[in-house]
Design a protein around this motif. Structure first.
Motif, short mmCIF file in Angstrom:
data_model
loop_
_atom_site.label_atom_id
_atom_site.label_comp_id
_atom_site.label_asym_id
_atom_site.label_seq_id
_atom_site.Cartn_x
_atom_site.Cartn_y
_atom_site.Cartn_z
N ASN A 91 0.86 -1.18 0.00
CA ASN A 91 0.00 0.00 0.00
C ASN A 91 0.90 1.23 0.00
O ASN A 91 1.57 1.54 1.00
N TYR B 84 0.05 4.39 -0.24
CA TYR B 84 -0.49 5.55 0.49
C TYR B 84 -0.22 5.42 1.98
O TYR B 84 0.21 6.38 2.62
N ASP C 246 -3.49 1.92 -3.20
CA ASP C 246 -3.43 3.18 -2.47
C ASP C 246 -4.71 3.39 -1.66
O ASP C 246 -5.15 4.53 -1.46
N ARG D 276 -7.11 4.05 1.30
CA ARG D 276 -6.87 4.97 2.41
C ARG D 276 -7.08 4.31 3.78
O ARG D 276 -6.74 4.90 4.81
#
Length: 763
Positions: free
Chosen positions: A228, A230, A284, A286
């Motif tokens: 990931n 992000y 990505d 959140r």
């Protein structure tokens, strides 16, 4: 059709089949040293609720033996598509796969009946009534065989079997001590850690010829390989799976057997989807997207031989708790616009600066966020059937079935940490809805089989069904963003009753060649949607039904060193249940699409050309499409299909090939080599391919291999294996929608994995 009508003959046949399967798996290397290639293994199946030879069973059926399961690396039913024609899976990740046979793929209740021994299992309904999309997948270790029945099996197996039935038959306790251990260590390309797993079995006779216990345990830790970008999380999709089962056999008399079983399955992981737009195996999202799946299954089966009649009764209870997570942060952020303020906050004129600031401040409190459906399902089933057990031209089966499934779904949108993405605890709920769903089914069924001549058989069957579905939905926490308002409990009910039929005729040209033809019917319960803001006329959806027409041939030749079976079929499907999206693409519900037709050809074969060498293969060709426009097409339903549109996730062609060779190395020692190749053709994720969220699923090939050495007596084996040898980016499913802000996420097969496997058996 050859059946085993006397009790002693049936027992001898099962004993021979079990010993034969074990001998092939254990003494296969010794066979390689014989002067003549052996015949293709004879497999005894119980698909017709009585024991028959696989090649003498006049339906489209495949049997996957314990040897094939072990040597091809099959660990769950989702790994079987390479070995069975016409079998596919809509695989959206751990705990979320739908079994599909002959292209009968649609949202809602299962279209394929999945059985573990005598127990039928289904998934949880979720927020979208999609019980067939979360099929329980128990561990396939210490399995006797898997039977895959293609085509509707509604008369003997009920509503979930409109496309076919998949049965896993585990090895039962025996009255001799035995045990086995199996362990593997492997590395997946791109993963930061190792995969390791261990599984074992012990069979203990407790009272000679009266009581025996068989216990299986397993543990698997799979390293992650998706990052990931992000949240700065590497290899976040690691998974832990563990559990086991205990089987207790009690045989008070020679003619009476009781089998008690307990199954436990636990899975902990993070949703292993990624976004191609971000990069291969990159996400990505959140928020973190944890998934947990706890399943407990308990059953008892009684088998009583009355002489000319055999009675089999079974009862089961299954408890499943399934919690999953889907990031919706960017979907919520999309509401942070002046237009949304005008539509949702002011409901008329444009927002002024103060109103816009107040609205933006509210939206900012609603993310990071994720949907976190939490499901608890309790299912009770019971079946009692009587089967003829005598020599004679007329054979029959008669029985009754009951099922009671209750599911409670709490479906909240919850908050997450802005820095780590972890779901907040205690739970912070932005909006939430609870659904209480109960499905009860009753059925009576029967089949009669008559040998008109020694070679000509006619069979007819019928099933009377009745079901009722009760749904209570209530919104507890409102949200102006998604149109959720507090509502009192709303009760919706649907029910239906009717009949389904099956007709079959078979003719044996010789002892090695059989022709058969069949017309069979399948059905699936309707229900009611529980979607926010859905108009009342769209709340209920009807049951769907189909008729299947097929003809097939089964052959054995070259002194039974080769077999070849094939069939052609046409399925006419009416009132097909489909996934429908609301105009904004945010919510899905179930509707009826009208009519569809599937035409296809299936074939499978095996050959032992020389001692030690076995080759098997299968393929299917299918044309699965709508034969009329779906209601609402081109108007109110954005993803509605048109005549000629293909059924989603149904490839036109798929096939598999396996080659295995065992040869002598030294006295008591043999070499082993096996290669498995599978191909799955392209398909689409939606009916309407021009729909904004429709995507093509590209064709892919997977190649697996295994080499090693093993003892001739089956005492031990050591192997080097590889899965996805060519490191193919095999994308299994694609998901696009408003809740992902129009971005496509995918679930794919793991990258190339190389490892070692050790086996040891004790007697």
């Amino acid at each position: 059709m050859k059946t085993y009508r006397s009790v002693s003959a049936l027992r001898r046949s099962f004993r021979t089949a079990l010993l034969g399967a074990s001998a092939l798996a254990v003494a296969g290397p010794a066979m390689a040293q014989s002067a003549e290639a052996p015949a293709v293994e004879e497999v005894i199946v119980t698909a017709l609720k009585r024991a028959t030879n696989l090649q003498d069973t006049p339906i489209a059926i495949s049997a996957v033996t314990s040897e094939t399961i072990a040597n091809s690396g099959v660990q769950s039913i989702a790994d079987l598509n390479a070995t069975v024609p016409g079998l596919t899976f809509v695989n959206s990740g751990p705990s979320f796969s739908r079994v599909v046979i002959r292209g009968i793929n649609a949202a809602g209740e299962p279209t394929v009946g999945v059985y573990y021994d005598e127990t039928p299992v289904t998934g949880s309904i979720g927020a979208g009534n999609n019980a067939g999309g979360s099929t329980p997948e128990l561990r396939l270790f210490d399995v006797d065989r898997i039977e895959v029945l293609r085509g509707p099996q509604g008369t003997l197996y009920g509503s979930g079997s409109m496309g076919g039935t998949l049965r896993t038959i585990y090895k039962k306790p025996t009255y001799t001590f035995e045990s086995a251990l199996d362990g593997s260590l492997s590395k997946t390309e791109g993963a930061g850690d190792w995969n390791y797993e261990a599984q074992g079995m012990v069979n203990i006779p407790l009272l000679q010829d009266k009581v025996a216990l068989r216990v299986v345990g397993f543990y698997r830790d799979t390293a992650g390989y998706i990052d990931n970008t992000y949240l700065k999380l590497n290899d976040f999709n690691s998974a832990e799976t563990y559990g086991g089962r205990a089987l207790l056999r009690v045989q008070p008399t020679e003619n009476f057997t009781l089998d008690f079983a307990a199954y436990i399955n636990r899975t902990e992981t993070d949703l292993p989807t990624w976004f191609p737009a971000v990069g291969e195996f990159k996400s990505d999202a959140r928020t973190q997207q944890p998934l947990s799946d706890d399943l407990d299954l308990y059953s008892v089966t009684a088998n009583l031989d009355f002489g000319p009649i055999t009675a089999v009764g079974s009862a089961s209870y299954m408890r499943r708790e399934l919690s999953s997570t889907q990031d919706v942060t960017q979907f919520i952020q999309g509401f942070r616009t002046p237009a949304r303020c005008q539509a949702l906050f002011n409901r008329g004129p444009a927002c002024d600066a103060a109103q816009l600031a107040s609205y933006y401040a509210y939206v900012d409190t609603q993310y990071p966020a994720a949907l976190n459906p939490q499901q608890k399902m309790d299912t009770y089933t019971a079946e009692l059937r009587f089967t003829s057990n005598y020599e004679g031209p007329l054979q029959w089966t008669l029985g009754g079935f009951f099922s009671d499934r209750k599911t409670v779904v709490w479906n909240p949108q919850v908050g997450a940490s802005a820095t780590t993405g972890a779901i907040l605890s205690p739970e912070v709920v932005m909006t939430g809805r609870i659904i209480d769903d109960t499905l009860k089914q009753y059925a009576g069924f029967g089949e009669i089989s008559f040998d008109v001549t020694e070679n000509f058989n006619l069979t007819a069957g019928a099933r009377y069904f009745k079901y009722s579905k009760d749904i209570i939905g209530q919104t507890l926490v409102p949200s102006i963003l998604v149109g959720a308002v507090i509502t009192p409990p709303t009760h919706v009910q649907s029910e239906e009753k009717g009949w389904v039929y099956r007709f079959n005729g078979s003719y044996k040209i010789t002892s090695d060649i059989m022709l058969y033809a069949e017309a069979s019917q399948g059905y699936r319960p309707g229900g009611a949607n529980q979607v926010l803001g859905l108009p009342g006329n769209l709340t209920p959806y009807a049951s769907d039904q189909l008729w299947n027409y097929e003809a097939g041939v089964k052959t054995a030749f070259w002194n039974r060193r080769a077999t070849l079976n094939a069939d052609v079929f046409q399925i006419d499907w009416s009132d097909m249940q489909v996934r429908v999206l609301t105009p904004n693409g945010a919510f899905s519900y179930i509707g009826n699409a009208g009519k569809a037709r599937i035409r296809g050809l299936e074939a499978e074969g095996a050959v032992h050309p020389i001692p030690g060498l076995s080759i098997s293969g299968n393929f299917s060709i299918m044309q699965a499409e709508l034969t009329e426009n779906q209601p609402g097409a081109g108007t109110t339903i954005p993803n509605a299909g048109l005549k000629g549109d293909r059924i989603p996730y149904v490839p036109k062609f798929q096939g598999g090939l396996a080659v295995q060779y065992v040869w002598p190395l030294a006295d008591g020692l043999s070499g082993f080599a096996r290669a498995d190749v599978s191909h799955v053709g392209s398909s689409y994720n939606e009916l309407r391919t021009s729909y904004v969220y429709a995507r093509k699923i590209d064709a892919y090939q997977l190649v697996n291999g295994r080499v090693g050495i093993e003892s001739d007596d089956g005492g031990w084996g050591a192997y080097l294996f590889v899965t996805n040898l060519l490191n193919e980016e095999a994308i299994l499913s694609k998901s696009v929608g408003a809740t992902s802000a129009g971005r496509m996420s995918v679930f794919s097969a793991p990258p190339r994995t190389i490892g070692v496997n050790l086996r040891k058996a004790f007697q």
